[in-house]
Design a protein around this motif. Structure first.
Motif, PDB file in Angstrom:
ATOM      1  N   TYR A  40       0.837  -1.195   0.000  1.00  0.00           N
ATOM      2  CA  TYR A  40       0.000   0.000   0.000  1.00  0.00           C
ATOM      3  C   TYR A  40       0.879   1.256   0.000  1.00  0.00           C
ATOM      4  CZ  TYR A  40      -3.993  -2.992   1.128  1.00  0.00           C
ATOM      5  OH  TYR A  40      -4.979  -3.952   1.090  1.00  0.00           O
ATOM      6  N   THR A  41       0.471   2.249  -0.759  1.00  0.00           N
ATOM      7  CA  THR A  41       1.249   3.489  -0.819  1.00  0.00           C
ATOM      8  C   THR A  41       1.294   4.180   0.544  1.00  0.00           C
ATOM      9  OG1 THR A  41      -0.746   4.697  -1.546  1.00  0.00           O
ATOM     10  CG2 THR A  41       0.737   3.859  -3.263  1.00  0.00           C
ATOM     11  N   GLU A  42       0.263   3.945   1.361  1.00  0.00           N
ATOM     12  CA  GLU A  42       0.208   4.561   2.695  1.00  0.00           C
ATOM     13  C   GLU A  42       1.335   4.068   3.599  1.00  0.00           C
ATOM     14  OE1 GLU A  42      -3.987   4.764   1.092  1.00  0.00           O
ATOM     15  OE2 GLU A  42      -2.355   3.308   1.106  1.00  0.00           O
ATOM     16  N   TYR A  43       1.901   2.911   3.291  1.00  0.00           N
ATOM     17  CA  TYR A  43       2.998   2.389   4.109  1.00  0.00           C
ATOM     18  C   TYR A  43       4.178   3.365   4.130  1.00  0.00           C
ATOM     19  CZ  TYR A  43       0.879  -2.319   4.356  1.00  0.00           C
ATOM     20  OH  TYR A  43       0.060  -3.387   4.614  1.00  0.00           O
ATOM     21  N   LYS A  44       4.361   4.090   3.023  1.00  0.00           N
ATOM     22  CA  LYS A  44       5.466   5.054   2.967  1.00  0.00           C
ATOM     23  C   LYS A  44       5.285   6.145   4.025  1.00  0.00           C
ATOM     24  CE  LYS A  44       6.355   4.374  -1.985  1.00  0.00           C
ATOM     25  NZ  LYS A  44       6.366   5.009  -3.327  1.00  0.00           N
ATOM     26  N   ASN A  45       4.027   6.557   4.231  1.00  0.00           N
ATOM     27  CA  ASN A  45       3.746   7.571   5.244  1.00  0.00           C
ATOM     28  C   ASN A  45       3.981   7.023   6.651  1.00  0.00           C
ATOM     29  OD1 ASN A  45       1.720   7.986   2.818  1.00  0.00           O
ATOM     30  ND2 ASN A  45       2.071  10.000   3.697  1.00  0.00           N
ATOM     31  N   ILE A  46       3.592   5.767   6.860  1.00  0.00           N
ATOM     32  CA  ILE A  46       3.793   5.133   8.164  1.00  0.00           C
ATOM     33  C   ILE A  46       5.283   5.025   8.470  1.00  0.00           C
ATOM     34  CG2 ILE A  46       3.513   2.981   9.463  1.00  0.00           C
ATOM     35  CD1 ILE A  46       0.863   2.565   7.943  1.00  0.00           C
ATOM     36  N   ILE A  47       6.056   4.596   7.484  1.00  0.00           N
ATOM     37  CA  ILE A  47       7.504   4.447   7.651  1.00  0.00           C
ATOM     38  C   ILE A  47       8.158   5.804   7.896  1.00  0.00           C
ATOM     39  CG2 ILE A  47       9.651   3.822   6.458  1.00  0.00           C
ATOM     40  CD1 ILE A  47       7.972   1.626   5.006  1.00  0.00           C
ATOM     41  N   ALA A  48       7.742   6.807   7.119  1.00  0.00           N
ATOM     42  CA  ALA A  48       8.339   8.140   7.241  1.00  0.00           C
ATOM     43  C   ALA A  48       8.057   8.759   8.610  1.00  0.00           C
ATOM     44  CB  ALA A  48       7.820   9.048   6.133  1.00  0.00           C
ATOM     45  N   LEU A  96      -2.551  -2.431  11.631  1.00  0.00           N
ATOM     46  CA  LEU A  96      -3.627  -1.539  12.066  1.00  0.00           C
ATOM     47  C   LEU A  96      -4.227  -0.793  10.881  1.00  0.00           C
ATOM     48  CD1 LEU A  96      -2.583   0.209  15.413  1.00  0.00           C
ATOM     49  CD2 LEU A  96      -4.640  -1.155  14.994  1.00  0.00           C
ATOM     50  N   PHE A  97      -3.357  -0.318  10.004  1.00  0.00           N
ATOM     51  CA  PHE A  97      -3.841   0.343   8.780  1.00  0.00           C
ATOM     52  C   PHE A  97      -4.746  -0.602   8.000  1.00  0.00           C
ATOM     53  CE2 PHE A  97      -3.192   0.244   4.186  1.00  0.00           C
ATOM     54  CZ  PHE A  97      -3.781   1.446   3.815  1.00  0.00           C
ATOM     55  N   ARG A  98      -4.283  -1.837   7.793  1.00  0.00           N
ATOM     56  CA  ARG A  98      -5.065  -2.803   7.010  1.00  0.00           C
ATOM     57  C   ARG A  98      -6.392  -3.138   7.684  1.00  0.00           C
ATOM     58  NH1 ARG A  98      -0.074  -5.485   6.755  1.00  0.00           N
ATOM     59  NH2 ARG A  98      -0.853  -7.341   7.863  1.00  0.00           N
ATOM     60  N   LEU A  99      -6.379  -3.240   9.001  1.00  0.00           N
ATOM     61  CA  LEU A  99      -7.604  -3.583   9.726  1.00  0.00           C
ATOM     62  C   LEU A  99      -8.670  -2.501   9.569  1.00  0.00           C
ATOM     63  CD1 LEU A  99      -5.921  -4.973  12.941  1.00  0.00           C
ATOM     64  CD2 LEU A  99      -7.517  -6.262  11.511  1.00  0.00           C
ATOM     65  N   VAL A 100      -8.289  -1.243   9.774  1.00  0.00           N
ATOM     66  CA  VAL A 100      -9.243  -0.149   9.626  1.00  0.00           C
ATOM     67  C   VAL A 100      -9.731  -0.069   8.183  1.00  0.00           C
ATOM     68  CG1 VAL A 100      -9.502   2.370   9.705  1.00  0.00           C
ATOM     69  CG2 VAL A 100      -8.331   1.167  11.569  1.00  0.00           C
ATOM     70  N   HIS A 101      -8.817  -0.283   7.241  1.00  0.00           N
ATOM     71  CA  HIS A 101      -9.166  -0.280   5.819  1.00  0.00           C
ATOM     72  C   HIS A 101     -10.110  -1.438   5.495  1.00  0.00           C
ATOM     73  CE1 HIS A 101      -8.612   0.507   1.543  1.00  0.00           C
ATOM     74  NE2 HIS A 101      -8.313  -0.768   1.365  1.00  0.00           N
ATOM     75  N   TYR A 102      -9.814  -2.619   6.005  1.00  0.00           N
ATOM     76  CA  TYR A 102     -10.605  -3.826   5.726  1.00  0.00           C
ATOM     77  C   TYR A 102     -12.032  -3.689   6.278  1.00  0.00           C
ATOM     78  CZ  TYR A 102     -11.996  -8.776   5.847  1.00  0.00           C
ATOM     79  OH  TYR A 102     -12.663  -9.978   5.696  1.00  0.00           O
ATOM     80  N   PHE A 103     -12.143  -3.241   7.520  1.00  0.00           N
ATOM     81  CA  PHE A 103     -13.460  -3.113   8.147  1.00  0.00           C
ATOM     82  C   PHE A 103     -14.168  -1.812   7.768  1.00  0.00           C
ATOM     83  CE2 PHE A 103     -11.504  -5.989  11.444  1.00  0.00           C
ATOM     84  CZ  PHE A 103     -12.351  -7.069  11.207  1.00  0.00           C
ATOM     85  N   ALA A 121      -1.529   5.368  11.681  1.00  0.00           N
ATOM     86  CA  ALA A 121      -1.854   4.200  10.854  1.00  0.00           C
ATOM     87  C   ALA A 121      -3.360   4.056  10.695  1.00  0.00           C
ATOM     88  CB  ALA A 121      -1.253   2.942  11.475  1.00  0.00           C
ATOM     89  N   MET A 122      -4.095   4.268  11.783  1.00  0.00           N
ATOM     90  CA  MET A 122      -5.553   4.147  11.708  1.00  0.00           C
ATOM     91  C   MET A 122      -6.156   5.290  10.894  1.00  0.00           C
ATOM     92  SD  MET A 122      -6.630   2.609  15.464  1.00  0.00           S
ATOM     93  CE  MET A 122      -5.761   3.836  16.467  1.00  0.00           C
ATOM     94  N   ARG A 123      -5.593   6.496  11.036  1.00  0.00           N
ATOM     95  CA  ARG A 123      -6.064   7.626  10.235  1.00  0.00           C
ATOM     96  C   ARG A 123      -5.881   7.336   8.745  1.00  0.00           C
ATOM     97  NH1 ARG A 123      -9.493  10.078   9.892  1.00  0.00           N
ATOM     98  NH2 ARG A 123      -9.385  11.524  11.631  1.00  0.00           N
ATOM     99  N   LEU A 124      -4.730   6.777   8.374  1.00  0.00           N
ATOM    100  CA  LEU A 124      -4.478   6.441   6.973  1.00  0.00           C
ATOM    101  C   LEU A 124      -5.405   5.323   6.496  1.00  0.00           C
ATOM    102  CD1 LEU A 124      -0.567   6.524   7.015  1.00  0.00           C
ATOM    103  CD2 LEU A 124      -2.071   8.148   5.844  1.00  0.00           C
ATOM    104  N   GLY A 125      -5.799   4.430   7.411  1.00  0.00           N
ATOM    105  CA  GLY A 125      -6.691   3.332   7.047  1.00  0.00           C
ATOM    106  C   GLY A 125      -8.049   3.816   6.594  1.00  0.00           C
ATOM    107  N   ASN A 126      -8.519   4.904   7.187  1.00  0.00           N
ATOM    108  CA  ASN A 126      -9.760   5.540   6.748  1.00  0.00           C
ATOM    109  C   ASN A 126      -9.664   7.037   7.021  1.00  0.00           C
ATOM    110  OD1 ASN A 126     -12.273   6.430   6.069  1.00  0.00           O
ATOM    111  ND2 ASN A 126     -13.413   5.022   7.384  1.00  0.00           N
ATOM    112  N   PRO A 127      -9.240   7.810   6.020  1.00  0.00           N
ATOM    113  CA  PRO A 127      -9.062   9.266   6.202  1.00  0.00           C
ATOM    114  C   PRO A 127     -10.330   9.999   6.616  1.00  0.00           C
ATOM    115  CG  PRO A 127      -7.983   8.514   4.195  1.00  0.00           C
ATOM    116  CD  PRO A 127      -8.818   7.359   4.687  1.00  0.00           C
ATOM    117  N   LYS A 128     -11.493   9.378   6.394  1.00  0.00           N
ATOM    118  CA  LYS A 128     -12.759  10.037   6.716  1.00  0.00           C
ATOM    119  C   LYS A 128     -13.297   9.640   8.089  1.00  0.00           C
ATOM    120  CE  LYS A 128     -14.231  10.495   1.875  1.00  0.00           C
ATOM    121  NZ  LYS A 128     -15.301  10.170   0.892  1.00  0.00           N
ATOM    122  N   ALA A 129     -12.618   8.724   8.766  1.00  0.00           N
ATOM    123  CA  ALA A 129     -13.111   8.234  10.051  1.00  0.00           C
ATOM    124  C   ALA A 129     -13.055   9.310  11.126  1.00  0.00           C
ATOM    125  CB  ALA A 129     -12.301   7.019  10.493  1.00  0.00           C
TER     126      ALA A 129
END
Length: 257
Positions: A40-48, A96-103, A121-129
């Motif tokens: 996922y492209t969001e992983y780059k943000n998590i790593i950074a 955590l990112f994948r879980l929020v995205h999946y659900f 990570a959770m914010r990236l999983g769903n930016p609208k949450a």
């Protein structure tokens, strides 16, 4: 540490992967989320974000309201050491990112903001949450809130104070996803669990961090598993997942992640 080693050996011997799962709900979760190898492209943000914390040599005067860190005993702690020893590890942040995205979780609660690695990570999983994150230490909460603003992350409702007091004002809410990552004691964990039960719906998920942190944390986990409203649990050693799906028979799984 010896307790955790012994428990991990027991877990490893009893745990399985997707091939030992007969529940369609749990099988899909394991294969499509736990074992999702997508880059996922969001992983780059998590790593950074995590890397920026590891490079940060500033210190924060930390007040522990729970049992505290097992590796950092000083109250004046460097951000880099906290990120390395007490922050959410990279692979679990990705999960955590994948879980929020999946659900597709829309209403999220986090107990224990710390440096905000899990929060991000959770914010990236769903930016609208809608995300509420509670931190007991005022200095740590202030640092993370400012850090989020500096990194231009979408707002999270950061709350500061004792979890018990903060949760008393949230029991009228409804949460899809609750991440328990603070005050690793049996009494506190069970109190938070029982306090937040009125906020669940059929598809809510609770995730408890460090269920093998100590003997009493494992005892708390066993009590939670047997609660009449709990139908499905998944033990991944580091985390314990709790589901309340009324359409499923009560089952407990041990899954290697």
């Amino acid at each position: 540490m010896l307790y955790q080693i012994i428990q991990y050996i027991k877990f490893f011997l009893k745990s399985t992967n997707q091939h030992g799962v007969h529940s369609p709900f749990v099988y899909n979760l394991v294969t499509k989320c736990f074992y999702d190898n997508t880059s996922y492209t969001e992983y780059k943000n998590i790593i950074a974000y995590r890397r920026s914390l590891l490079k940060n040599k500033s210190t924060i005067a930390v007040t522990d309201l729970g049992v505290g860190s097992s590796k950092i005993k000083s109250t004046a702690r460097s951000v880099s050491k906290m990120a390395k020893h007490a922050g959410t590890p990279l692979q679990r942040a990705k999960l955590l990112f994948r879980l929020v995205h999946y659900f597709n979780s829309k209403h999220i609660l986090e107990l224990g903001t710390s440096l905000g690695i899990a929060s991000q990570a959770m914010r990236l999983g769903n930016p609208k949450a809608t995300i509420i994150s509670i931190e007991g230490c005022p200095n740590l909460a202030a640092f993370t809130k400012a850090n989020f603003l500096n990194n231009i992350m979408k707002p999270i409702n950061f709350m500061t104070g004792d979890f018990k007091d903060a949760l008393s004002n949230l029991t009228n809410n409804s949460f899809d996803f609750i991440f328990f990552d603070g005050n690793h004691t049996k009494t506190a964990t069970l109190n938070y669990f029982n306090t937040l039960l009125p906020t669940i719906h059929n598809d809510s998920v609770f995730i408890f961090d460090d269920i093998y942190w100590s003997k009493e944390m494992t005892e708390a986990w066993e009590v939670i598993k047997e609660h009449p409203q709990v139908t499905v649990t998944i033990d991944t050693f580091y985390w314990g997942f709790v589901f309340f799906r009324k359409e499923q028979h009560k089952e407990h799984f041990k899954i290697r992640v």
